[in-house]
Scaffold this motif. Structure first.
Motif, PDB file in Angstrom:
ATOM      1  N   GLU A   1      46.878  27.702  35.118  1.00 58.85           N
ATOM      2  CA  GLU A   1      45.949  28.113  36.175  1.00 58.85           C
ATOM      3  C   GLU A   1      45.945  29.630  36.332  1.00 58.85           C
ATOM      4  N   ILE A   2      47.111  30.231  36.222  1.00 57.36           N
ATOM      5  CA  ILE A   2      47.200  31.692  36.287  1.00 57.36           C
ATOM      6  C   ILE A   2      46.436  32.304  35.116  1.00 57.36           C
ATOM      7  N   GLY A   3      46.550  31.685  33.942  1.00 53.52           N
ATOM      8  CA  GLY A   3      45.808  32.175  32.777  1.00 53.52           C
ATOM      9  C   GLY A   3      44.304  32.096  32.978  1.00 53.52           C
ATOM     10  N   VAL A   4      43.841  30.988  33.579  1.00 55.28           N
ATOM     11  CA  VAL A   4      42.405  30.845  33.861  1.00 55.28           C
ATOM     12  C   VAL A   4      41.945  31.928  34.831  1.00 55.28           C
ATOM     13  N   MET A   5      42.750  32.197  35.856  1.00 52.49           N
ATOM     14  CA  MET A   5      42.394  33.235  36.824  1.00 52.49           C
ATOM     15  C   MET A   5      42.359  34.615  36.171  1.00 52.49           C
ATOM     16  N   ALA A   6      43.279  34.855  35.249  1.00 49.67           N
ATOM     17  CA  ALA A   6      43.272  36.136  34.529  1.00 49.67           C
ATOM     18  C   ALA A   6      41.999  36.284  33.706  1.00 49.67           C
ATOM     19  N   ALA A   7      41.583  35.190  33.065  1.00 50.42           N
ATOM     20  CA  ALA A   7      40.341  35.225  32.280  1.00 50.42           C
ATOM     21  C   ALA A   7      39.135  35.472  33.186  1.00 50.42           C
TER      22      ALA A   7
ATOM     23  N   VAL B   1      44.310  41.586  39.665  1.00 48.46           N
ATOM     24  CA  VAL B   1      45.488  41.792  38.824  1.00 48.46           C
ATOM     25  C   VAL B   1      46.750  41.848  39.689  1.00 48.46           C
ATOM     26  N   LEU B   2      46.665  42.569  40.800  1.00 50.27           N
ATOM     27  CA  LEU B   2      47.803  42.647  41.729  1.00 50.27           C
ATOM     28  C   LEU B   2      48.171  41.259  42.246  1.00 50.27           C
ATOM     29  N   LEU B   3      47.154  40.452  42.538  1.00 50.74           N
ATOM     30  CA  LEU B   3      47.406  39.086  43.002  1.00 50.74           C
ATOM     31  C   LEU B   3      48.132  38.273  41.937  1.00 50.74           C
ATOM     32  N   LEU B   4      47.676  38.346  40.694  1.00 53.78           N
ATOM     33  CA  LEU B   4      48.286  37.561  39.620  1.00 53.78           C
ATOM     34  C   LEU B   4      49.730  37.978  39.370  1.00 53.78           C
ATOM     35  N   VAL B   5      49.984  39.277  39.406  1.00 47.90           N
ATOM     36  CA  VAL B   5      51.366  39.755  39.246  1.00 47.90           C
ATOM     37  C   VAL B   5      52.236  39.238  40.391  1.00 47.90           C
ATOM     38  N   THR B   6      51.689  39.280  41.599  1.00 47.07           N
ATOM     39  CA  THR B   6      52.417  38.797  42.778  1.00 47.07           C
ATOM     40  C   THR B   6      52.731  37.314  42.661  1.00 47.07           C
ATOM     41  N   VAL B   7      51.764  36.534  42.202  1.00 46.13           N
ATOM     42  CA  VAL B   7      51.966  35.091  42.042  1.00 46.13           C
ATOM     43  C   VAL B   7      53.072  34.812  41.024  1.00 46.13           C
ATOM     44  N   LEU B   8      53.056  35.521  39.916  1.00 45.24           N
ATOM     45  CA  LEU B   8      54.100  35.341  38.899  1.00 45.24           C
ATOM     46  C   LEU B   8      55.481  35.652  39.470  1.00 45.24           C
ATOM     47  N   LEU B   9      55.570  36.715  40.255  1.00 40.42           N
ATOM     48  CA  LEU B   9      56.855  37.082  40.858  1.00 40.42           C
ATOM     49  C   LEU B   9      57.301  36.047  41.894  1.00 40.42           C
ATOM     50  N   LEU B  10      56.346  35.546  42.673  1.00 38.31           N
ATOM     51  CA  LEU B  10      56.694  34.567  43.702  1.00 38.31           C
ATOM     52  C   LEU B  10      57.089  33.225  43.090  1.00 38.31           C
ATOM     53  N   LYS B  11      56.509  32.887  41.948  1.00 38.03           N
ATOM     54  CA  LYS B  11      56.938  31.653  41.275  1.00 38.03           C
ATOM     55  C   LYS B  11      58.406  31.743  40.850  1.00 38.03           C
ATOM     56  N   ARG B  12      58.818  32.935  40.525  1.00 41.90           N
ATOM     57  CA  ARG B  12      60.204  33.135  40.056  1.00 41.90           C
ATOM     58  C   ARG B  12      61.147  33.442  41.212  1.00 41.90           C
ATOM     59  N   PHE B  13      60.691  34.226  42.170  1.00 44.23           N
ATOM     60  CA  PHE B  13      61.595  34.683  43.235  1.00 44.23           C
ATOM     61  C   PHE B  13      61.094  34.300  44.625  1.00 44.23           C
TER      62      PHE B  13
ATOM     63  N   VAL C   1      49.618  37.446  50.096  1.00 40.76           N
ATOM     64  CA  VAL C   1      48.161  37.490  49.914  1.00 40.76           C
ATOM     65  C   VAL C   1      47.511  38.339  50.994  1.00 40.76           C
ATOM     66  N   MET C   2      48.002  38.222  52.223  1.00 43.68           N
ATOM     67  CA  MET C   2      47.429  39.017  53.311  1.00 43.68           C
ATOM     68  C   MET C   2      47.642  40.513  53.081  1.00 43.68           C
ATOM     69  N   MET C   3      48.788  40.891  52.552  1.00 46.31           N
ATOM     70  CA  MET C   3      49.039  42.302  52.256  1.00 46.31           C
ATOM     71  C   MET C   3      48.030  42.827  51.236  1.00 46.31           C
ATOM     72  N   ILE C   4      47.714  41.991  50.244  1.00 44.37           N
ATOM     73  CA  ILE C   4      46.736  42.393  49.218  1.00 44.37           C
ATOM     74  C   ILE C   4      45.340  42.486  49.825  1.00 44.37           C
ATOM     75  N   ILE C   5      45.009  41.570  50.724  1.00 48.53           N
ATOM     76  CA  ILE C   5      43.693  41.615  51.384  1.00 48.53           C
ATOM     77  C   ILE C   5      43.559  42.876  52.225  1.00 48.53           C
ATOM     78  N   PHE C   6      44.623  43.285  52.879  1.00 48.08           N
ATOM     79  CA  PHE C   6      44.573  44.526  53.662  1.00 48.08           C
ATOM     80  C   PHE C   6      44.312  45.724  52.751  1.00 48.08           C
ATOM     81  N   ILE C   7      44.945  45.733  51.588  1.00 44.51           N
ATOM     82  CA  ILE C   7      44.716  46.823  50.631  1.00 44.51           C
ATOM     83  C   ILE C   7      43.257  46.830  50.199  1.00 44.51           C
ATOM     84  N   GLN C   8      42.737  45.655  49.872  1.00 42.06           N
ATOM     85  CA  GLN C   8      41.330  45.566  49.484  1.00 42.06           C
ATOM     86  C   GLN C   8      40.413  46.025  50.617  1.00 42.06           C
ATOM     87  N   SER C   9      40.760  45.669  51.858  1.00 38.52           N
ATOM     88  CA  SER C   9      39.925  46.005  53.008  1.00 38.52           C
ATOM     89  C   SER C   9      39.852  47.497  53.275  1.00 38.52           C
TER      90      SER C   9
END
Length: 406
Positions: A187-193, A212-224, A352-360
């Protein structure tokens, strides 16, 4: 005892019925406003939306009357929010504060996960139809070229290419918060595409970087993820999280306010930000912020480029158009909910909210309720979003009554 059981059971039934009604209302509001951002032409009957608003308002007011156990702090928050939003609506002339207020109040005790799923379903249906219609020539596909006439940016049926990229970003935000730790690498791969496809089609770099920031964050959260949930329990981390959206607003305000063509570093930064600083500074000088906002004559996508005027940053746009009190109210509600999310170990939503604030800080979608479903978490029930259970209207960890045991 039996009478008490009937009353409680009746309240539970009303809550379940209201949730279905509310999600239907929400789907229609999100659907209508999403359609307005597309080039699909629909002939609505006269006074259709006025009648629709009156019906929805009547249902929401009826729901408020039936609420019996709303805690005092929630009642106060709703009352203050209602005052601020209605003042902004009537002073500025914009309809958004009124519609958003109605959806916020109506979301009380509604399952937030179902709210996210409703958004996702509506977006997928409408955007799929829109893109197919644009690609097959059934509706207009706006194409924009750079000054050299080489690089093309396509909107694929949306009003502007960046709108398409923004929808893709919020679809990913929403999907990640629904799936959380269950999200797979496929699913992460599909989102990257999809992120790469959005960049290629729209050339919208800001939203691409955000994805891209979201995908990196998701990968880190899956691990940590567990460690991150423990990390956000620390007092100083919690304070940083609560201060972050406010500090971000102050920074973007300050940089925009001091913009001058005489300052080379600001001119260079403005060029990288596609003129956001110069347009923002001009907006601040022409429309000084007021308590409850004002009408701003913007000329955005589709207008003559020589007369283009649009406020991109949500922090600046909200402060000018809807008022300083309005944005303070929004940030206060978000800080309260962020505090609860940290305490309930809901790390995915916090991230996710932190990323949305950056986008905003650079985009104008913070309070567009048809694009940002996370606005509706203020009063919604966060129980079914993974993490320690928290019920809207009750303190985290407080035991809920089991009606089957009465």
């Amino acid at each position: 005892m039996h009478k008490f059981k009937r009353i409680k059971a009746g309240t539970a039934d009303i809550n379940k019925l209201w949730e279905k009604i509310y999600l239907t209302i929400l789907a229609l509001y999100v659907g209508f406003n999403t359609l307005f951002t597309t080039t699909l032409k629909i002939a609505w009957p006269p006074y259709f939306f006025q009648a629709f608003t009156v019906i929805c308002l009547t249902l929401v007011v009826g729901r408020i009357i039936l609420i019996q156990d709303i805690p005092k702090k929630y009642a106060i928050a709703i009352a203050i929010t209602a005052f601020v939003f209605l003042m902004s609506h009537y002073v500025s002339g914009y309809g958004l504060p009124f519609d958003l207020l109605m959806l916020l109040i109506g979301s009380y005790k509604v399952d937030f996960k179902k709210i996210l799923e409703t958004y996702l379903g509506v977006w997928i249906v409408i955007l799929t139809i829109t893109v197919i219609s644009a690609m097959t020539g059934l509706t207009e596909n706006y194409v924009y070229y750079d000054d050299a006439g080489e690089n093309a940016r396509m909107a694929l049926g949306l009003s502007y290419p960046t709108e398409l990229a923004a929808y893709m970003a919020f679809i990913m935000f929403t999907y990640v918060c629904i799936r959380q730790t269950d999200i797979t690498f496929q699913e992460i791969g599909v989102m990257a595409a999809l992120a790469l496809a959005a960049l290629y089609i729209t050339q919208a770099k800001t939203d691409f970087y955000v994805m891209v920031l979201l995908l990196v964050t998701v990968l880190l959260l899956k691990r940590f993820g567990d460690k991150f949930n423990d990390f956000i329990q620390r007092k100083w981390v919690k304070i940083c999280i609560l201060v972050f959206p406010i500090l971000l607003g102050v920074v973007i305000w300050r940089i925009t306010a001091i913009y001058s063509p005489d300052k080379s570093w600001l001119v260079s930064l403005d060029e990288h930000l596609s003129g956001r600083l110069s347009l923002g500074e001009w907006a601040m000088s022409m429309y000084p912020p007021r308590m409850f906002g004002q009408y701003v004559a913007e000329k955005g996508p589709g207008e003559n480029t020589w007369d283009y005027f649009f406020i991109d940053s949500s922090y600046i746009s909200i402060s000018i158009k809807y008022g300083v009190v309005f944005i303070y109210n929004i940030l206060a509600l978000w800080d309260y909910r962020l505090k609860q999310l940290c305490e309930d170990k809901k790390g995915f939503i916090v991230a996710v909210m932190m990323i949305i604030f950056i986008q905003s800080a650079l985009e104008h979608h913070m309070i567009q309720y048809w694009m940002n479903p996370f606005l509706l978490m203020f009063f919604a029930d966060m129980t079914n979003i993974s993490g320690k259970k928290h019920y809207a209207g009750r303190e985290a960890g407080e035991e809920m009554m089991d009606l089957n045991q009465i």
